[in-house]
Design an enzyme around this catalytic site. Sequence first.
Site, mmCIF file in Angstrom:
data_model
loop_
_atom_site.group_PDB
_atom_site.id
_atom_site.type_symbol
_atom_site.label_atom_id
_atom_site.label_comp_id
_atom_site.label_asym_id
_atom_site.label_seq_id
_atom_site.Cartn_x
_atom_site.Cartn_y
_atom_site.Cartn_z
ATOM 1 N N LYS A 26 87.123 32.658 47.246
ATOM 2 C CA LYS A 26 88.111 33.609 46.725
ATOM 3 C C LYS A 26 89.384 33.561 47.556
ATOM 4 O O LYS A 26 90.497 33.487 47.022
ATOM 5 C CB LYS A 26 87.532 35.031 46.718
ATOM 6 C CG LYS A 26 88.402 36.044 45.968
ATOM 7 C CD LYS A 26 87.847 37.458 46.103
ATOM 8 C CE LYS A 26 86.518 37.626 45.439
ATOM 9 N NZ LYS A 26 86.602 37.684 43.965
ATOM 10 N N ARG A 96 87.178 42.787 49.134
ATOM 11 C CA ARG A 96 86.210 41.970 48.383
ATOM 12 C C ARG A 96 85.625 40.878 49.272
ATOM 13 O O ARG A 96 86.278 40.377 50.173
ATOM 14 C CB ARG A 96 86.905 41.295 47.187
ATOM 15 C CG ARG A 96 87.323 42.223 46.071
ATOM 16 C CD ARG A 96 87.918 41.398 44.934
ATOM 17 N NE ARG A 96 88.121 42.166 43.712
ATOM 18 C CZ ARG A 96 89.262 42.730 43.353
ATOM 19 N NH1 ARG A 96 90.304 42.634 44.152
ATOM 20 N NH2 ARG A 96 89.354 43.399 42.224
ATOM 21 N N GLY A 105 78.724 38.751 41.919
ATOM 22 C CA GLY A 105 78.111 40.066 42.001
ATOM 23 C C GLY A 105 77.127 40.259 43.127
ATOM 24 O O GLY A 105 76.562 41.342 43.269
ATOM 25 N N MET A 107 77.582 40.182 46.460
ATOM 26 C CA MET A 107 78.041 40.932 47.628
ATOM 27 C C MET A 107 78.982 42.049 47.183
ATOM 28 O O MET A 107 79.308 42.157 46.010
ATOM 29 C CB MET A 107 78.688 39.982 48.625
ATOM 30 C CG MET A 107 77.668 39.077 49.292
ATOM 31 S SD MET A 107 78.439 37.807 50.312
ATOM 32 C CE MET A 107 79.192 36.768 49.088
ATOM 33 N N ARG A 344 88.597 30.507 40.505
ATOM 34 C CA ARG A 344 87.542 29.709 41.132
ATOM 35 C C ARG A 344 86.949 28.786 40.073
ATOM 36 O O ARG A 344 87.124 29.013 38.868
ATOM 37 C CB ARG A 344 86.437 30.608 41.710
ATOM 38 C CG ARG A 344 85.722 31.455 40.678
ATOM 39 C CD ARG A 344 84.741 32.409 41.324
ATOM 40 N NE ARG A 344 84.105 33.277 40.340
ATOM 41 C CZ ARG A 344 83.355 34.334 40.645
ATOM 42 N NH1 ARG A 344 83.171 34.666 41.908
ATOM 43 N NH2 ARG A 344 82.800 35.077 39.706
ATOM 44 N N HIS A 460 77.793 40.546 34.140
ATOM 45 C CA HIS A 460 76.955 39.988 35.199
ATOM 46 C C HIS A 460 75.806 39.184 34.613
ATOM 47 O O HIS A 460 75.534 38.054 35.036
ATOM 48 C CB HIS A 460 76.408 41.130 36.069
ATOM 49 C CG HIS A 460 75.436 40.682 37.106
ATOM 50 N ND1 HIS A 460 74.075 40.668 36.886
ATOM 51 C CD2 HIS A 460 75.622 40.199 38.356
ATOM 52 C CE1 HIS A 460 73.465 40.212 37.965
ATOM 53 N NE2 HIS A 460 74.382 39.929 38.870
ATOM 54 N N SER A 766 55.543 1.968 48.014
ATOM 55 C CA SER A 766 55.954 3.132 47.231
ATOM 56 C C SER A 766 55.625 4.358 48.071
ATOM 57 O O SER A 766 54.465 4.579 48.432
ATOM 58 C CB SER A 766 55.197 3.179 45.898
ATOM 59 O OG SER A 766 55.572 4.328 45.169
ATOM 60 N N CYS A 833 57.623 7.695 44.700
ATOM 61 C CA CYS A 833 56.976 8.170 43.477
ATOM 62 C C CYS A 833 56.483 9.606 43.585
ATOM 63 O O CYS A 833 55.827 10.113 42.682
ATOM 64 C CB CYS A 833 55.825 7.249 43.078
ATOM 65 S SG CYS A 833 54.515 7.161 44.315
ATOM 66 N N TYR A 853 64.351 1.789 44.122
ATOM 67 C CA TYR A 853 64.217 2.678 42.968
ATOM 68 C C TYR A 853 63.634 4.023 43.380
ATOM 69 O O TYR A 853 63.055 4.164 44.470
ATOM 70 C CB TYR A 853 63.327 2.041 41.885
ATOM 71 C CG TYR A 853 61.860 1.927 42.270
ATOM 72 C CD1 TYR A 853 60.966 2.972 42.038
ATOM 73 C CD2 TYR A 853 61.367 0.769 42.867
ATOM 74 C CE1 TYR A 853 59.633 2.870 42.406
ATOM 75 C CE2 TYR A 853 60.033 0.650 43.231
ATOM 76 C CZ TYR A 853 59.167 1.717 42.999
ATOM 77 O OH TYR A 853 57.845 1.620 43.366
#
Length: 877
Positions: A26, A96, A105, A107, A344, A460, A766, A833, A853
């Site tokens: 903010k 704020r 919402g 805090m 934001r 909210h 693996s 895996c 992978y």
Amino acid sequence: MSKQVYFFGAGHAEGSGKMKELLGGKGAGLAEMTNLGIPVPAGFTITTEVCAEYYKLGEKIPSSLESEAKRALLKVEEVMGAQFGSSENPLLLSVRSGARVSMPGMMDTILNLGLNEKTVQGLLTRTKNSRFAYDSFRRFIQMYSNVVLGLEHAQFEEVLSNQKKKRKVKLDTELDHKDLEEVVGNYLELVKRQLGHEFPSDPWLQLRGAIGAVFKSWNSRRAIDYRRIYGYPGDWGTAVNVQAMVFGNMGDDCATGVAFTRDPSTGEKKFFGEYLINAQGEDVVAGIRTPQPINETSESLEKKMPKAYRDLMEIQERLEHHFLEMQDIEFTVQKGKVWMLQTRTGKRTAQAAVRIAVEMVREGLIDEKKAILKVNPSQLDQLLHPMIDPKAVKEVIAKGLPASPGAAVGRVVFTADDAEEWVKKGERVILVRLETSPEDIHGMHVAQGILTERGGMTSHAAVVARGMGKCCVAGCTDLEMGENLFRASGKTVHEGDWISLDGSTGEVILGKVGTVQPVLSGDFATLMKWADKYRRLKVRTNADTPHDTKVAREFGAEGIGLCRTEHMFFDPVRIEAVREMILADNTDTRERALAKLLPMQKGDFREILREMEGYPVTIRLLDPPLHEFLPKTHREIEALAKVMGLSTSKLKTKVEALGELNPMLGHRGCRLGITYPEIYRMQVRAAMEAAAELTLEGVKVIPEIMIPLVGHVNELMRMRKETEVICDQILRERRCKLEYLIGTMIELPRAAMTADEIAKVADFFSFGTNDLTQTTFGISRDDAAHFLPFYLKEGIYPTDPFVSIDRDGVGGLIRIAVEKGRKVRPDLKLGICGEHGGDPSSVEFCHEVGFNYVSCSPYRVPIARLAAAHAVLKQSS
């Protein structure tokens, strides 16, 4: 401590939009807008470092802060032309929070700070608006008493409600200045009665209290829950933004609102938001009054305040083009002038995220690389959420706002705590509330969906649900809430009753309704094509059935990294043969049972290999301990005894004999193959016969045989030799040429530490990170629920090691294994895996250590593909 306070105002800010870690999201946004020349009320930001110091001092504000804050406040007074605490021309402040990431919402916020019985008279004189002055004062008392003094919000609401009943009106806006002056008096009496002292009147005392309360709210239960859900560290802290108040509640030429530069549900390029006339910002997000759309209706800001709307349109376009991102903005219109209070990056659904990223490339705002990085890989899971079956018969009993898309089917609960309790018992729930508040975050997290009577598309409930990917229907005024029930269309729905929600239409449906898998958009395919262009990691799937294999290929899987052969044994027809094999007294009896299983397993492998044609398929030989396949209850033992021609007591004795005190570390994996070699021989024969037959039919197959739970190279040497004998024999008999690999799972610390020895006889590694995590931490995943949630809540473990790879411990062993293995065998193929294969952070780690992978469940394949691209682009940026 370094600089603690950063001023912004009159077109100049000491900070910038690049300082989120220090100024919070903010504060950084306010600084950037100020520097862009956008109208922002003057103020200053107290840094996140001060928050850290606040906690180091035992929840005390550093003494050095006050002098810096006072100097900054003098600049605010100069810019705004008013004085803090003045009884003639008072400057009022908002206080704020502002963490580095959006936590909507979670805090605390305090508005209209600086009012007391003297300054309210100055506000009245300056504005010549007594109703506005007392409305602001009653709001301040209520908010400050709740946030700083710890009094229940509901007590003040009751006082306000009684005043409305007394005046026979429904809305706050229908109370006049005398009514509100009376409410203020009653509020002050309530505070004195509850606390035993007067409401604080000194503005500086008020400001110190508010700053401390915002810092303290960083560790409120709701904020901790939110950080745990999203994996944000607890040591980040929050900044505090102290800003001159501008007022949307001064009359009908004033307003407040929340808007998005694009639709956060669909991603459509249109200005989207809601506003309220004669209101303050909390009224919109709290859902206390139902807001109006910002455009496209007769009651919109576009129609009611056309100049303010035009100004807002120009500002939102500038912001999006500047930040190159969809923005979530808060604004106030005071006497026709637009003031910006926040900008934001806007939270959005996965559907919207994909569309926005792709369309921004088409619009020339960003390139493909930036588009890929704009979509969080974890979000893609939302795209695979089911939708209400359009062909289903349904009884719609109410309709609200389609606040977050998808479908939800569950039992009705009315509190967040109940939602948690019901889910712990294995139930699916839908959380139904008059309106949600930040305290409901833990219940929203576990619920299938959220339904509220109040609130709009920017409430909210809507914002948090979209961020979580939860289905949400908000502002459903068709509901009539009662105690543990609601009524709609003449129907009464009690706690525990089943309902279904359609977050795309806003429909509330009685009972359970069928769902279908969604159809992915063309934008999704485009984004994934871009991701595939940049990623280096291959993405395979963990699949044990032809259906899962087919699904995974459709999602872009490039092979199977884990085919768990034991999953094929639990079929009711096969389990009897499996149990016969396990309970056999001798090798001949065991081989007869295995002979029954051979054609079944071979058929499975044929279908899976055919479905994954052209790609490798890693077949893991039997891994779990044998007792997992045995009957548990007396009735099951009795039935099996009849089939096997044994007495119930004799069979029960056999079953008990196979039980183990610690089966995870017992007779399983390659230990089974060594002690009962006929089991692995059957499985290898089934796999290789299937592969040979398909090859002769012209189907390209690439089988990889994986030996599990190897801890010593001698185990793998023995099993490889036996496996090669069978494979080569089958290929000779079938006169078939076929390349195959034999490798192992690295899932024990000893295997990792001796990887150089093991690599000499393994074609591939693996990493089975589920077991590697268990054996490294010494934690049974099945039993961790007794303490692991507490560890995570208390910050003992920063993340769940079974969800995201522990890079220092488990990851350290993996790095050792990779280095040692590749030193002996540079061409050693490496993959993962475990369940970590679909976790974005773990995928990034696999990229960093040089894996070939990752393998994950079919529905996480797109997540892994995008995460692999993120890993490359982040590394190169």
